[in-house]
Scaffold this motif. Structure first.
Motif, short mmCIF file in Angstrom:
data_model
loop_
_atom_site.label_atom_id
_atom_site.label_comp_id
_atom_site.label_asym_id
_atom_site.label_seq_id
_atom_site.Cartn_x
_atom_site.Cartn_y
_atom_site.Cartn_z
N VAL A 1 0.85 -1.26 0.09
CA VAL A 1 -0.01 0.00 -0.06
C VAL A 1 1.10 1.13 -0.10
CG1 VAL A 1 -1.82 1.49 1.28
CG2 VAL A 1 -1.91 -1.20 1.12
N GLU A 2 0.65 2.14 -1.00
CA GLU A 2 1.69 3.13 -1.12
C GLU A 2 0.82 4.36 -0.21
OE1 GLU A 2 3.68 6.16 -4.36
OE2 GLU A 2 2.75 4.24 -4.82
N ARG A 3 1.47 5.10 0.49
CA ARG A 3 1.03 6.37 1.12
C ARG A 3 2.00 7.22 1.15
NH1 ARG A 3 -1.53 3.90 7.02
NH2 ARG A 3 -2.66 2.16 6.02
N GLY A 4 1.49 8.16 0.18
CA GLY A 4 2.63 9.25 -0.07
C GLY A 4 3.64 8.63 -0.70
N ARG A 5 4.80 8.98 -0.39
CA ARG A 5 6.30 8.34 -1.09
C ARG A 5 6.31 7.07 -0.32
NH1 ARG A 5 10.82 10.13 -0.88
NH2 ARG A 5 11.30 8.99 -2.84
N ALA B 1 12.53 -10.44 -0.65
CA ALA B 1 12.25 -9.79 -2.03
C ALA B 1 12.94 -10.92 -2.89
CB ALA B 1 12.79 -8.45 -2.26
N PRO B 2 12.36 -11.15 -4.20
CA PRO B 2 13.19 -12.02 -4.97
C PRO B 2 14.55 -11.94 -5.59
CG PRO B 2 11.06 -11.05 -5.93
CD PRO B 2 11.42 -10.09 -4.84
N ALA B 3 15.24 -13.02 -5.57
CA ALA B 3 16.44 -13.19 -5.92
C ALA B 3 16.58 -12.48 -7.35
CB ALA B 3 17.04 -14.60 -6.28
N GLY B 4 17.68 -11.71 -7.63
CA GLY B 4 17.98 -10.87 -9.01
C GLY B 4 18.62 -9.63 -8.43
N GLY B 5 18.02 -8.76 -9.36
CA GLY B 5 18.65 -7.50 -8.92
C GLY B 5 18.34 -6.77 -7.64
N PRO B 6 18.70 -5.55 -7.35
CA PRO B 6 18.61 -4.87 -6.15
C PRO B 6 17.05 -4.88 -5.79
CG PRO B 6 20.51 -3.73 -7.14
CD PRO B 6 19.74 -4.77 -8.00
N PRO B 7 16.58 -5.16 -4.52
CA PRO B 7 15.29 -5.14 -4.31
C PRO B 7 14.78 -3.61 -4.34
CG PRO B 7 16.33 -5.52 -2.31
CD PRO B 7 17.29 -5.55 -3.30
N VAL B 8 13.57 -3.44 -4.40
CA VAL B 8 12.96 -2.29 -4.59
C VAL B 8 11.63 -2.41 -3.47
CG1 VAL B 8 13.29 -1.26 -6.70
CG2 VAL B 8 11.23 -2.65 -6.44
N ALA B 9 11.58 -0.92 -2.86
CA ALA B 9 10.42 -1.07 -1.72
C ALA B 9 9.08 -1.81 -2.24
CB ALA B 9 10.13 0.24 -1.35
N GLU B 10 8.55 -1.60 -3.37
CA GLU B 10 7.20 -2.11 -3.71
C GLU B 10 7.43 -3.45 -3.91
OE1 GLU B 10 6.29 -0.08 -7.44
OE2 GLU B 10 5.40 1.82 -6.28
N GLY B 11 8.76 -4.08 -4.38
CA GLY B 11 8.56 -5.53 -4.28
C GLY B 11 8.73 -6.34 -2.94
#
Lengths: 207, 207
Positions: A28-32, A128-138
């Motif tokens: 859930v995104e709340r603002g940034r 977060a899944p293996a692979g490139g650097p994780p992002v907050a949304e993931g």
């Protein structure tokens, strides 16, 4: 010796993981700032990241020791990696308070890493899944019971250990061996877990 | 698949272990039956048989996870043996009642085997040195706390898991792999543990 730690560059402007979003793991995104929902841990939900270490599944059950014990057999893909050996350690962790900001994630590219609670207390798993650097949304978060451990598959991004409620011990099964086996990264934007006690329809809505 | 079990012939007329006797581990004989004394588990006492898996020793301690946790590092010589891999399982054991007859012992010649309590309850460890079939007079018994696991070195004779007080879970780290890795034997004469609550001078008299 503990392995040295390398740091991956700050991961700006990375795309979120479409598979995770499609699987209903969208935060859930709340603002940034991203609020990461927490769901009860199940082996099915955790399968993309490794194994849940718990007793109780009939297909893993054998009767041993003249009938005085059940053995739930070979519960995780312990993988010490090339030239590595599996080691056991104990983590003694201070409890974290909620809401909990999620800032950094780590991974062990060469080997699996398992955490099993020794203190019988619930704890929080953020991956977060293996692979490139994780992002907050993931990010994907699970509430583990005091009878549930997890084994992170090699390369799976995970938040450092999050104990809840009281100081807690965990048995850890990971790797000793040559090579660089710990990467750390900072998330691309702020994220947090607000509560693990949200019993509303978000929990259990996909099984 | 669990390994098959082989049985060693009944061990009559075996000599007792002079090193153990000299170390003060001599059991009390009452008639023909051996009463095995139980001592609190310590890493020093257990050293001939393997390692105690517990947190707290300063030389194994590292600070990790930005100061939120202590890691007690590499607590046991996990040895999966030739062509083996380390696996994790959970044993769910019924509690045994005292006095407890000790009849059979087992060993894993190819690999180590670790037991770590997950339920926070004390338990009983009964071992005999690696080598020929164990005899009742050579048995050594330890009371482990709910925060103490053990790792049996390859070939160390041990009694099947003895939970106390209530049904208890244990994390087990042992081996999957080819070859015969479990020997069982019957003791040469009756033995038993009468109590684990003997707080008299026998306890702690050597440290």
């Amino acid at each position: 010796m503990l392995p040295a730690i390398s740091t991956i560059p700050f991961a700006n402007d990375m795309p979120s993981n479409p598979e995770q979003a499609a699987a209903g793991f969208d935060p859930v995104e709340r603002g940034r700032s991203i609020v990461v929902r927490v769901r009860p841990l199940t082996r099915e939900r955790f399968a993309p990241f490794g194994e849940v270490i718990e007793a109780g599944h009939p297909e893993q059950r054998r009767i041993v020791n003249d009938g005085t014990a059940e053995r739930f057999h070979d519960l995780a893909n312990i993988d010490p990696g090339p030239q590595g050996r599996a080691i056991v350690s104990i983590f003694r962790s201070r409890p974290r308070e909620l809401p909990l900001p999620l800032v950094s994630m780590e991974r062990h590219p060469l080997a699996s890493q398992a955490f099993v609670p020794l203190s019988g207390r619930r704890w929080l798993v953020v991956v977060a899944p293996a692979g490139g650097p994780p992002v907050a949304e993931g990010l994907v978060a699970f509430l583990a019971s005091g009878e549930q451990g997890v084994n992170y598959a090699p390369g799976v991004w995970h938040h450092p250990l999050i104990a809840l409620d009281a100081p807690s011990d965990f048995l850890v099964v990971d790797r000793s061996g040559p090579g660089e086996n710990c990467d750390e990264t900072i998330l691309d934007r702020p994220a947090r877990v607000e509560t693990v006690d949200d019993g509303g329809p978000r929990h259990g809505d996909d099984r």
